[in-house]
Design a protein around this motif. Sequence first.
Motif, short mmCIF file in Angstrom:
data_model
loop_
_atom_site.label_atom_id
_atom_site.label_comp_id
_atom_site.label_asym_id
_atom_site.label_seq_id
_atom_site.Cartn_x
_atom_site.Cartn_y
_atom_site.Cartn_z
N TYR A 47 0.86 -1.18 0.00
CA TYR A 47 0.00 0.00 0.00
C TYR A 47 0.90 1.23 0.00
O TYR A 47 2.10 1.15 0.29
CB TYR A 47 -0.94 0.00 1.22
N ARG A 49 1.65 5.24 1.14
CA ARG A 49 1.43 6.32 2.09
C ARG A 49 2.41 7.44 1.77
O ARG A 49 3.63 7.23 1.83
CB ARG A 49 1.60 5.84 3.52
N ASN A 50 1.87 8.59 1.42
CA ASN A 50 2.67 9.76 1.01
C ASN A 50 3.60 9.42 -0.15
O ASN A 50 4.75 9.85 -0.22
CB ASN A 50 3.50 10.28 2.20
N ILE A 66 -3.85 0.68 7.64
CA ILE A 66 -4.39 1.59 6.63
C ILE A 66 -5.62 2.26 7.22
O ILE A 66 -6.34 1.67 8.04
CB ILE A 66 -4.75 0.83 5.34
N ASN A 67 -5.87 3.47 6.79
CA ASN A 67 -7.03 4.21 7.26
C ASN A 67 -8.30 3.45 6.92
O ASN A 67 -8.66 3.30 5.74
CB ASN A 67 -7.05 5.61 6.64
#
Length: 513
Positions: A47, A49-50, A66-67
């Motif tokens: 995944y 992220r940024n 993960i959100n």
Amino acid sequence: MMKCLVFQPNNCAIEVNIRNKAFGQECLNKVCDLIDIIEINFFGLQYYRNGQPYWLILRKRIDQQINARMKMIRLYLKVKFYVLPHHIQQNSTKHQFYLNICQYLETKVLKIDSEKRTKLIALIAQIEFGDLDEESYDLKILYSKWLSILFHSEQTKRLTSNHRSLMNNNNHKYRPYCDTLDIDESNTINIRNKSKTMTAASHDGDKNCDFMQRIVFWHQRYQGYSSHFAKNLFLKEALEINDLGVDYFSVTSNKKNLLVGIGPRGITINHSSNHNNDNIKLITYNKLKEIHHHRSSHLLNYNYIITINYNDETNLITEQKFRIYSEKDYYQFFRLINERRAFYSLPMIDQQTIVSNRFNSNFTFLNDLMQTLSSPTSLLNLTSSSSNKSTTLMNKKASIFDVDKTLKQFYDDVRRYIYHFNRQFDNVMLKNAMLVRQDSLLFHHSNQQQQHYTNSDITDNNKSLCKICLDYQIGIAFIPCGHTSCEQCCLNIKNDTCPFCKCEMKSKQKIFL
């Protein structure tokens, strides 16, 4: 339920529904089931992220990484452990390796010679289109596409974001460098270019035609190779690339910025920023002796330090310290070293100690790491230290490794599974064949009996027919000879003489059958 959209390297998405508190392993199992893959241990989920890719921890809940407020979680199916083609036993697994390598070639700047690039392009063409067809326009487009990717990577804009490169891959238009490919009887390749841009006889145009000649030459050499065999050759050639399957981290060591890579061969330490091979040092996994990870805090500043002890060229134990700036990179760096070292170099991993600690909340950080890779033949000692003695439970569980089998163990388990599956399949097929044979025998026997009964009925009916007209049933017997006939034929008999034996009939007796 939680929806996950898992992208393959060819931009095909797989939608799976999982529990809200599902672990990453459940999502990976569902995805592999949908694409018919049983060699799950080679793969992982990533995944972003940024803009930075991270490996999903399979033994940890997805919503903790993960959100979970997102309506749909985006994940990417990637090969985490690259192996040679003879270690892969499924064609679907080899196809995923092929897609991952093709995506790697499209998105990374490679440091390989031009001859290997031409071989890779020729193998891709053999896999996608089969034998060489000089009149195929799609084949020339494929040549031009991979020429622009592998030979003009410095001039082509490369997107570092994986999903952006996948989204925009289909929007690029490639124009063939050479319009016609002529192959004469002497197997020499003549390329005629009809485009206006190539008539200027520029130096780049000459180099493009030279590369095209080499590609067509190798494509001719691979004539007659099946897609499966060409894919094996492609994987073998591509796995010789040093950077394939390597995760890089920016670290600091002795006040110098380094680029450390963790890959199938070991740990690579690059002392320069230009990827010069002369400044790269390789530490193989069998040379590792100890790994120490240290986390300390001072006010609002956190220090993440990982120390490795290994045997150098003179067989002396050398210590190397890496300072990492991000906590997430720190844990991923530590996890990847241990997971890949265990998968590639250890002879055996005890699975019970890994699974038993999954839901145990009373273990210490040291015991967890020791038991995760505990093996009677393990040479790697894992220790941890913290100056503030306040490691949280989430950080403890974050260090539970996803690898539970070595390459040898996993290969043997898959071979054993396929063997038993084939035996069960053969037994089922044999039972079905025996049942079909029994049904056919019963059907044949019943037909014979029915035919026998029908024939007996026909013979019985023929016996009761009159032997003179063969139309009516017998009803009169002649005395004393005993011959019979129907009533109509009996009326037509003259002189009271039996028509069969010519005896004189004294009387006629009516009979009933």
